[in-house]
Design a protein around this motif. Structure first.
Motif, PDB file in Angstrom:
ATOM      1  N   LEU A 191       0.832  -1.201   0.000  1.00  0.00           N
ATOM      2  CA  LEU A 191       0.000   0.000   0.000  1.00  0.00           C
ATOM      3  C   LEU A 191       0.873   1.261   0.000  1.00  0.00           C
ATOM      4  O   LEU A 191       0.615   2.213  -0.748  1.00  0.00           O
ATOM      5  N   VAL A 192       1.899   1.254   0.833  1.00  0.00           N
ATOM      6  CA  VAL A 192       2.802   2.411   0.882  1.00  0.00           C
ATOM      7  C   VAL A 192       3.452   2.623  -0.481  1.00  0.00           C
ATOM      8  O   VAL A 192       3.547   3.751  -0.975  1.00  0.00           O
ATOM      9  N   GLU A 193       3.886   1.530  -1.116  1.00  0.00           N
ATOM     10  CA  GLU A 193       4.545   1.644  -2.414  1.00  0.00           C
ATOM     11  C   GLU A 193       3.598   2.193  -3.468  1.00  0.00           C
ATOM     12  O   GLU A 193       4.011   2.962  -4.346  1.00  0.00           O
ATOM     13  N   ARG A 194       2.325   1.813  -3.388  1.00  0.00           N
ATOM     14  CA  ARG A 194       1.365   2.327  -4.369  1.00  0.00           C
ATOM     15  C   ARG A 194       1.062   3.801  -4.139  1.00  0.00           C
ATOM     16  O   ARG A 194       0.917   4.575  -5.090  1.00  0.00           O
ATOM     17  N   LEU A 195       0.972   4.209  -2.866  1.00  0.00           N
ATOM     18  CA  LEU A 195       0.633   5.599  -2.564  1.00  0.00           C
ATOM     19  C   LEU A 195       1.844   6.534  -2.642  1.00  0.00           C
ATOM     20  O   LEU A 195       1.713   7.685  -3.052  1.00  0.00           O
ATOM     21  N   TRP A 196       2.993   6.022  -2.222  1.00  0.00           N
ATOM     22  CA  TRP A 196       4.176   6.887  -2.097  1.00  0.00           C
ATOM     23  C   TRP A 196       5.374   6.059  -2.581  1.00  0.00           C
ATOM     24  O   TRP A 196       6.202   5.611  -1.811  1.00  0.00           O
ATOM     25  N   PRO A 197       5.492   5.848  -3.899  1.00  0.00           N
ATOM     26  CA  PRO A 197       6.475   4.886  -4.416  1.00  0.00           C
ATOM     27  C   PRO A 197       7.918   5.290  -4.097  1.00  0.00           C
ATOM     28  O   PRO A 197       8.270   6.469  -4.117  1.00  0.00           O
ATOM     29  N   GLN A 198       8.715   4.286  -3.800  1.00  0.00           N
ATOM     30  CA  GLN A 198      10.124   4.529  -3.534  1.00  0.00           C
ATOM     31  C   GLN A 198      10.791   5.063  -4.799  1.00  0.00           C
ATOM     32  O   GLN A 198      10.490   4.640  -5.902  1.00  0.00           O
ATOM     33  N   GLN A 199      11.734   6.012  -4.623  1.00  0.00           N
ATOM     34  CA  GLN A 199      12.371   6.645  -5.763  1.00  0.00           C
ATOM     35  C   GLN A 199      13.881   6.755  -5.531  1.00  0.00           C
ATOM     36  O   GLN A 199      14.348   6.850  -4.406  1.00  0.00           O
ATOM     37  N   SER A 200      14.615   6.738  -6.641  1.00  0.00           N
ATOM     38  CA  SER A 200      16.009   7.176  -6.648  1.00  0.00           C
ATOM     39  C   SER A 200      16.104   8.275  -7.686  1.00  0.00           C
ATOM     40  O   SER A 200      15.285   8.349  -8.614  1.00  0.00           O
ATOM     41  N   ALA A 201      17.094   9.130  -7.557  1.00  0.00           N
ATOM     42  CA  ALA A 201      17.196  10.260  -8.482  1.00  0.00           C
ATOM     43  C   ALA A 201      17.314   9.805  -9.938  1.00  0.00           C
ATOM     44  O   ALA A 201      16.595  10.323 -10.806  1.00  0.00           O
ATOM     45  N   PRO A 202      18.198   8.853 -10.278  1.00  0.00           N
ATOM     46  CA  PRO A 202      18.298   8.456 -11.695  1.00  0.00           C
ATOM     47  C   PRO A 202      17.011   7.846 -12.242  1.00  0.00           C
ATOM     48  O   PRO A 202      16.601   8.157 -13.363  1.00  0.00           O
ATOM     49  N   VAL A 203      16.371   6.969 -11.467  1.00  0.00           N
ATOM     50  CA  VAL A 203      15.142   6.330 -11.953  1.00  0.00           C
ATOM     51  C   VAL A 203      14.042   7.370 -12.141  1.00  0.00           C
ATOM     52  O   VAL A 203      13.329   7.373 -13.154  1.00  0.00           O
ATOM     53  N   ILE A 205      14.729  14.005  -2.565  1.00  0.00           N
ATOM     54  CA  ILE A 205      14.368  12.670  -2.065  1.00  0.00           C
ATOM     55  C   ILE A 205      14.961  12.408  -0.687  1.00  0.00           C
ATOM     56  O   ILE A 205      14.254  11.986   0.243  1.00  0.00           O
ATOM     57  N   ASN A 206      16.248  12.667  -0.545  1.00  0.00           N
ATOM     58  CA  ASN A 206      16.945  12.245   0.685  1.00  0.00           C
ATOM     59  C   ASN A 206      17.366  13.379   1.604  1.00  0.00           C
ATOM     60  O   ASN A 206      17.957  13.132   2.661  1.00  0.00           O
ATOM     61  N   GLY A 207      17.086  14.608   1.219  1.00  0.00           N
ATOM     62  CA  GLY A 207      17.439  15.722   2.082  1.00  0.00           C
ATOM     63  C   GLY A 207      18.900  16.108   1.949  1.00  0.00           C
ATOM     64  O   GLY A 207      19.636  15.564   1.122  1.00  0.00           O
ATOM     65  N   PRO A 208      19.350  17.059   2.760  1.00  0.00           N
ATOM     66  CA  PRO A 208      20.730  17.549   2.637  1.00  0.00           C
ATOM     67  C   PRO A 208      21.752  16.450   2.862  1.00  0.00           C
ATOM     68  O   PRO A 208      21.601  15.602   3.740  1.00  0.00           O
ATOM     69  N   GLY A 209      22.798  16.464   2.049  1.00  0.00           N
ATOM     70  CA  GLY A 209      23.949  15.596   2.279  1.00  0.00           C
ATOM     71  C   GLY A 209      24.936  16.302   3.185  1.00  0.00           C
ATOM     72  O   GLY A 209      24.560  17.153   4.002  1.00  0.00           O
ATOM     73  N   HIS A 210      26.221  15.967   3.012  1.00  0.00           N
ATOM     74  CA  HIS A 210      27.233  16.623   3.841  1.00  0.00           C
ATOM     75  C   HIS A 210      27.307  18.100   3.473  1.00  0.00           C
ATOM     76  O   HIS A 210      27.348  18.463   2.308  1.00  0.00           O
ATOM     77  N   ARG A 211      27.337  18.957   4.492  1.00  0.00           N
ATOM     78  CA  ARG A 211      27.416  20.396   4.268  1.00  0.00           C
ATOM     79  C   ARG A 211      28.689  20.926   4.910  1.00  0.00           C
ATOM     80  O   ARG A 211      29.197  20.360   5.873  1.00  0.00           O
ATOM     81  N   TYR A 212      29.169  22.034   4.379  1.00  0.00           N
ATOM     82  CA  TYR A 212      30.501  22.509   4.727  1.00  0.00           C
ATOM     83  C   TYR A 212      30.439  23.892   5.359  1.00  0.00           C
ATOM     84  O   TYR A 212      29.565  24.715   5.032  1.00  0.00           O
ATOM     85  N   ALA A 213      31.417  24.145   6.233  1.00  0.00           N
ATOM     86  CA  ALA A 213      31.495  25.447   6.895  1.00  0.00           C
ATOM     87  C   ALA A 213      31.961  26.527   5.934  1.00  0.00           C
ATOM     88  O   ALA A 213      31.654  27.712   6.133  1.00  0.00           O
ATOM     89  N   HIS A 214      32.717  26.128   4.908  1.00  0.00           N
ATOM     90  CA  HIS A 214      33.157  27.099   3.905  1.00  0.00           C
ATOM     91  C   HIS A 214      33.269  26.399   2.567  1.00  0.00           C
ATOM     92  O   HIS A 214      33.739  25.262   2.482  1.00  0.00           O
ATOM     93  N   VAL A 215      32.841  27.098   1.516  1.00  0.00           N
ATOM     94  CA  VAL A 215      32.889  26.559   0.159  1.00  0.00           C
ATOM     95  C   VAL A 215      33.620  27.567  -0.730  1.00  0.00           C
ATOM     96  O   VAL A 215      33.304  28.763  -0.718  1.00  0.00           O
ATOM     97  N   LEU A 216      34.594  27.076  -1.474  1.00  0.00           N
ATOM     98  CA  LEU A 216      35.284  27.865  -2.498  1.00  0.00           C
ATOM     99  C   LEU A 216      34.858  27.334  -3.858  1.00  0.00           C
ATOM    100  O   LEU A 216      34.978  26.136  -4.126  1.00  0.00           O
ATOM    101  N   VAL A 217      34.362  28.207  -4.723  1.00  0.00           N
ATOM    102  CA  VAL A 217      33.974  27.797  -6.076  1.00  0.00           C
ATOM    103  C   VAL A 217      34.708  28.682  -7.073  1.00  0.00           C
ATOM    104  O   VAL A 217      34.617  29.911  -7.015  1.00  0.00           O
ATOM    105  N   ASP A 218      35.453  28.040  -7.974  1.00  0.00           N
ATOM    106  CA  ASP A 218      36.256  28.759  -8.964  1.00  0.00           C
ATOM    107  C   ASP A 218      35.579  28.732 -10.323  1.00  0.00           C
ATOM    108  O   ASP A 218      34.791  27.840 -10.623  1.00  0.00           O
ATOM    109  N   GLU A 219      35.913  29.724 -11.157  1.00  0.00           N
ATOM    110  CA  GLU A 219      35.300  29.900 -12.488  1.00  0.00           C
ATOM    111  C   GLU A 219      33.773  29.924 -12.350  1.00  0.00           C
ATOM    112  O   GLU A 219      33.041  29.366 -13.180  1.00  0.00           O
ATOM    113  N   ALA A 220      33.298  30.606 -11.326  1.00  0.00           N
ATOM    114  CA  ALA A 220      31.864  30.606 -11.021  1.00  0.00           C
ATOM    115  C   ALA A 220      31.056  31.364 -12.056  1.00  0.00           C
ATOM    116  O   ALA A 220      29.832  31.171 -12.148  1.00  0.00           O
ATOM    117  N   GLN A 221      31.697  32.217 -12.833  1.00  0.00           N
ATOM    118  CA  GLN A 221      30.962  33.046 -13.787  1.00  0.00           C
ATOM    119  C   GLN A 221      30.296  32.226 -14.883  1.00  0.00           C
ATOM    120  O   GLN A 221      29.410  32.715 -15.560  1.00  0.00           O
TER     121      GLN A 221
END
Length: 725
Positions: A357-369, A429-445
């Motif tokens: 019943l749960v699967e019919r109402l709220w089917p399990q998912q993965s991002a690729p599928v 689907i799964n909520g936040p993964g690992h999060r960081y205190a500081h992020v550096l992103v290069d060539e952001a433009q």
């Protein structure tokens, strides 16, 4: 012995003493791992010992790169790492400490209490030379040691710049943590190196709250990440997480190509709302009564109560998978209230009735599928067009997303533009993964809004260092302002834009040529002030089409034979001919397309060249580079500014096209093109000949030409009739 030699000997004596104390400390740390009372304690000790060893530097490396002498006679040696003697007295101060700040901040206008700043030239821990800046003397135009460092040959890996950090760069490095700091600067201003040194600085000054695993560095592609990978370890920070932007997504099979309009749509921030609505649309509605067989007896759940449970779980605003788990708990409670026993009595390896019943109402998912099934279903896409998604994606745009999916998810091939969508769905689907205190992103433009969302969701605090140059912004999401970038980043911190105005790497002669593109490429960008000359003016090699690959390889090989680290920047339409010429010449070379960079000769596309540097650069066919991108003049600007010494341009067309190449108009249906000039005929013939030469061996040429004659519906020539007879 002259005075300079005597001073070198005194400095070497100090370096030897400091190295002895450093090596003594390293030896003590190596013994620490075995001192634990048990295996767990010993493991903790070993990890601590490794961290401390990284903080004091490797054996055989220079203990210091500089020395400052105060006006009162006090001296302080400065290195990448702290060195103490047996009494814990400081012999060498870390560059990150406040005591070392004057080394970077002192200028002739404001010497910060210093008489002298000395910079050492070392091989290992052997002092070969030093240069002094005496602040009471007239200022030199450019720091002599900086020029010496810039003249060193490149190796395919970025080096730290700690010994030559300039005052303006130092201010950026030590900027406060709690902000979105945008470091912008033209080619050769050192913005990437400055940003990496800023990471090391933050780790030192916030070590009680921010560890190496709490920092994420994001680069534009794998070659760039490999290129910068040794900078932080050399500064003692070995466990910072480095990723290219594609590796933020779930790991899937890649290699799909798709039209530019589809790739741009997939990068649009509207897709985030669309995906969220599409995922919620997978949640079903119950029957009027749900009858479950549990342990041999039927339990009936009223559809109204089941619908209420589903609605409560949706309103809980949880990640999709958490909502599914909550729904099972709520339904299990309804079953228990009716005397049922949920979760027991399922067949071996099968699903119990409640699970069904749960699967019919709220089917399990993965991002690729989920994403494969969404893009593979016109019905689901059309349903989104008629729904109030808040995303504003039109029916025609949704049709662009449709494609046939693979039968098996393991065989599905994904495009680069799919990756941030997969990451978005993974988050839903799964909520936040690992999060960081500081992020550096290069060539952001250049990052799309969906890629920027991937970066932003990894930030736990809103603290980011954003690096880029609007004059080098190309591709589907080329920007003209930083507001177009920051609107997709966390808004919890103030945004500060800091320009780096001095260009140290690119020679003046080269930059003056490249800067002629700026009025067309980026008229609102202020060019950097270049501080050094190169060995010569750029060389332009005008050739015929058939000679182009051979000349490009000849020039590259000559530079490589002279010990230069060479980059051949080649547009896609010329790549095959250059590869064939390199192979025919028997040369060893690396390809940035394979994530490689390190042979004497390196073949890179204009896009892959961003952020890289070479001793010598050979740019092939600028007209093709300009024609290959909507902001092609910016792409050519990138290509021309990758060198620290020599620039050669090998071309059939214009070496510096200041307008888009004039392409012949397509004829209307039923019309034929007009007459072409002899020069156009010659160039086209040379182009076709080059394609045939690079594609097939000479014995097959007549067969190819015969097939070409057939495809063009040309009458046979007299020679053909004679051969037939």
């Amino acid at each position: 012995m002259d005075a300079k030699s005597a001073e070198l000997a005194r400095e070497q004596e100090f370096f030897d003493l400091a190295a002895k104390h450093r090596d003594r400390r390293r030896a003590a740390l190596e013994d620490a791992g075995g001192a634990g009372a048990d295996a767990i304690a010993a493991g903790h000790l070993r990890r601590h010992a490794r961290a401390v060893a990284a903080a004091i530097g490797s054996a055989g490396t220079a203990v210091a790169f500089g020395r400052i002498d105060g006006e009162s006679g006090e001296q302080l040696y400065i290195g990448r790492h702290l060195v103490r003697d047996e009494n814990s007295e400081v012999l060498v101060a870390s560059w990150k400490t406040r005591a070392a700040a004057a080394y970077f901040e002192a200028t002739h206008d404001d010497p910060r209490g210093l008489y002298r700043k000395r910079t050492f030239v070392c091989e290992g821990n052997t002092v070969r030379d030093f240069t002094d800046v005496i602040f009471a003397e007239i200022a030199a135009a450019v720091d002599e040691q900086l020029l010496r460092e810039l003249a060193r040959g490149r190796t395919g890996a970025m080096r730290d710049i700690v010994a030559t950090i300039q005052a303006a760069q130092y201010e950026v490095i030590r900027a406060p943590l709690e902000q979105v700091l945008i470091v912008e600067g033209g080619p050769g201003t050192g913005k990437t190196a400055v940003a990496l040194h800023r990471v090391s600085w933050l780790l030192f000054h916030h070590r009680d709250t921010v560890g190496p695993h709490d920092v994420l560095v994001v680069g534009p592609h794998p070659t760039f990440v490999r290129y910068i990978s040794e900078v932080l370890p050399d500064l003692g920070d070995r466990e910072v997480i480095l990723r290219d932007v594609s590796r933020l997504a779930p790991q899937v099979r890649r290699g799909r190509s798709e039209p530019p309009e589809v790739a741009r749509l997939k990068g649009d921030a509207r897709l985030a709302g669309l995906l969220q609505h599409a995922l919620q649309a997978r949640i079903g509605e119950p029957e009027p009564a749900e009858r479950l067989l549990l342990e041999g007896r039927f339990v009936t759940l009223p559809g109204v109560e089941v619908a209420e449970a589903v609605a409560e779980c949706q309103e809980a605003d949880l990640p999709y998978a958490e909502g599914r788990r909550l729904l099972r708990q709520r339904l299990a409670r309804l079953v228990a209230e009716r005397g049922g026993a949920p979760g027991r009595g399922a067949p071996p390896g099968g699903q119990d009735a409640l699970g069904n019943l749960v699967e019919r109402l709220w089917p399990q998912q993965s991002a690729p599928v989920f994403l494969r099934d969404l893009f593979g279903s016109r019905r689901r896409l059309r349903a989104l067009a008629g729904a109030d998604t808040g995303a504003g994606v039109t029916a025609d745009e949704l049709e662009l997303l449709h494609r046939r999916g693979a039968d098996r998810i393991s065989q599905e091939t994904w495009s680069d533009a799919d990756l941030p969508l997969l990451d978005e769905v993974e988050h839903l689907i799964n909520g936040p993964g690992h999060r960081y205190a500081h992020v550096l992103v290069d060539e952001a433009q250049d990052l799309s809004p969906m890629q920027l969302r991937s970066v932003a969701r990894r930030s736990a605090t809103g603290s980011l260092t954003v690096v880029g140059d609007l004059a080098q912004s190309t591709g589907p999401w080329a920007r003209d302002s930083w507001q177009e970038v920051t609107r997709h980043l966390p808004a919890t911190r103030p945004v500060t834009v800091v320009p780096l105005r001095y260009g140290y790497r690119v020679p003046r002669q080269v930059y003056e040529m490249a800067a002629r593109l700026l009025p067309v490429a980026a008229p609102d960008v202020t060019p950097p002030e270049v501080v050094r000359d190169g060995p010569r003016e750029p060389s332009i090699h005008r050739v015929g089409l058939l000679d182009r690959p051979g000349r490009a390889v000849e020039v590259a090989a000559a530079h490589a034979a002279g010990g230069q680290f060479v980059g051949v920047v080649c547009p896609p339409r010329c790549r095959r001919e250059i590869e064939s010429a390199l192979s025919a010449a028997g040369l060893t070379w690396s390809s940035a397309a394979d994530g490689e960079l390190g042979a004497a000769i390196n073949l890179v596309s204009p896009q892959e060249a961003k952020g890289l540097e070479f001793d010598a650069v050979v740019v092939v066919e600028p007209e093709q580079i300009v024609a290959g991108d909507e902001r092609g003049h910016r792409l050519l600007y990138v290509a021309l500014t990758r060198t620290i010494r020599h620039l050669d341009i090998v071309c059939v067309g214009d070496p510096l096209p200041l307008s888009a190449p004039a392409l012949p108009a397509e004829p209307a249906p039923g019309e034929h093109r007009g007459a072409v000039s002899p020069r156009e005929v010659q160039r086209l013939a040379e182009h076709l000949a080059a394609q045939v030469r690079s594609a097939v061996a000479p014995p097959a040429w007549p067969q190819v030409l015969g097939e070409l004659t057939r495809l063009l519906d040309l009458p046979p020539s007299a020679d053909d009739h004679e051969r037939a007879d």
